[in-house]
Write a protein that holds these residues in place. Structure first.
Motif, PDB file in Angstrom:
ATOM      1  N   THR A   1      -8.728  -1.746   5.362  1.00  0.00           N
ATOM      2  CA  THR A   1      -9.730  -2.731   5.770  1.00  0.00           C
ATOM      3  C   THR A   1     -10.930  -2.049   6.417  1.00  0.00           C
TER       4      THR A   1
ATOM      5  N   TYR B   1     -14.621  -7.658   1.657  1.00  0.00           N
ATOM      6  CA  TYR B   1     -13.884  -7.680   0.385  1.00  0.00           C
ATOM      7  C   TYR B   1     -14.810  -7.758  -0.831  1.00  0.00           C
TER       8      TYR B   1
ATOM      9  N   ILE C   1       0.867  -1.177   0.000  1.00  0.00           N
ATOM     10  CA  ILE C   1       0.000   0.000   0.000  1.00  0.00           C
ATOM     11  C   ILE C   1       0.905   1.229   0.000  1.00  0.00           C
TER      12      ILE C   1
ATOM     13  N   PHE D   1      -2.819  -1.297   6.174  1.00  0.00           N
ATOM     14  CA  PHE D   1      -3.718  -2.415   5.883  1.00  0.00           C
ATOM     15  C   PHE D   1      -4.976  -2.311   6.747  1.00  0.00           C
ATOM     16  N   LYS D   2      -4.810  -1.973   8.019  1.00  0.00           N
ATOM     17  CA  LYS D   2      -5.971  -1.800   8.902  1.00  0.00           C
ATOM     18  C   LYS D   2      -6.849  -0.637   8.453  1.00  0.00           C
TER      19      LYS D   2
ATOM     20  N   GLN E   1       3.003  -0.232   6.745  1.00  0.00           N
ATOM     21  CA  GLN E   1       2.195  -1.249   6.073  1.00  0.00           C
ATOM     22  C   GLN E   1       1.135  -1.905   6.967  1.00  0.00           C
TER      23      GLN E   1
END
Length: 164
Positions: free
Chosen positions: A56, A108, A2, A52-53, A48
């Protein structure tokens, strides 16, 4: 990884990173649009796990805004009844349905094109009437997908997913 160029762009969601001028990150949410504004000189490599959190949770928020009303709409359209819907971060399946009519949807699903997301929602709604994948289930799926269930199923199987 990301980084500043990371984005998700489907017909149901746009998630982008935008360079900001402030010293902190902040997020702008609108239905179907999430913008993650990052500070100048951000070192993405060191962030990272946190990024990611953030992504999400942005997907979870959008899923609640988009998928919950959509499944209600599809249920009403095709006369399905479910007891509740939960959004989770499952990475092993797109959705599930219990024999009590509890539907679980992966956040997702937001990375899918709308037609494939709808296919998953309809698949789980069909399980509220048929709990197996027998001929009656597939007949029901064909009714609600205009005879496209096998084509959509195949397309979903070949979609690049977070599960691989």
């Amino acid at each position: 990884m990301i980084d500043a160029s990371f984005n998700i762009s489907t017909d149901q969601l746009s998630l982008t990173f935008i360079a900001g001028k402030q010293k902190n990150f902040f997020i702008r949410h609108q239905p179907h649009i999430t913008e993650i504004i990052y500070p100048p000189q951000t070192s993405f490599e060191q962030l990272q796990p946190w990024l990611f959190k953030v992504v999400t949770e942005a997907l979870r928020k959008q899923a609640k805004l988009i998928l919950l009303p959509r499944i209600q709409e599809l249920a009403a359209l095709y006369d399905f009844h479910y007891s509740r819907v939960n959004i989770n971060s499952a990475r092993t399946r797109w959705g599930s349905c219990s024999n009590k009519g509890h539907i679980n949807l992966s956040l997702y699903l937001m990375i899918l094109p709308l037609k494939l997301s709808d296919y998953v929602l309809l698949h789980e709604l069909c399980h509220t009437k048929e709990m197996n994948h027998g001929p009656r289930f597939w007949n029901l799926m064909n009714q609600v997908t205009k005879q496209q269930s096998h084509l959509l199923r195949n397309e979903l199987r070949h979609f690049p997913s977070p599960f691989r």
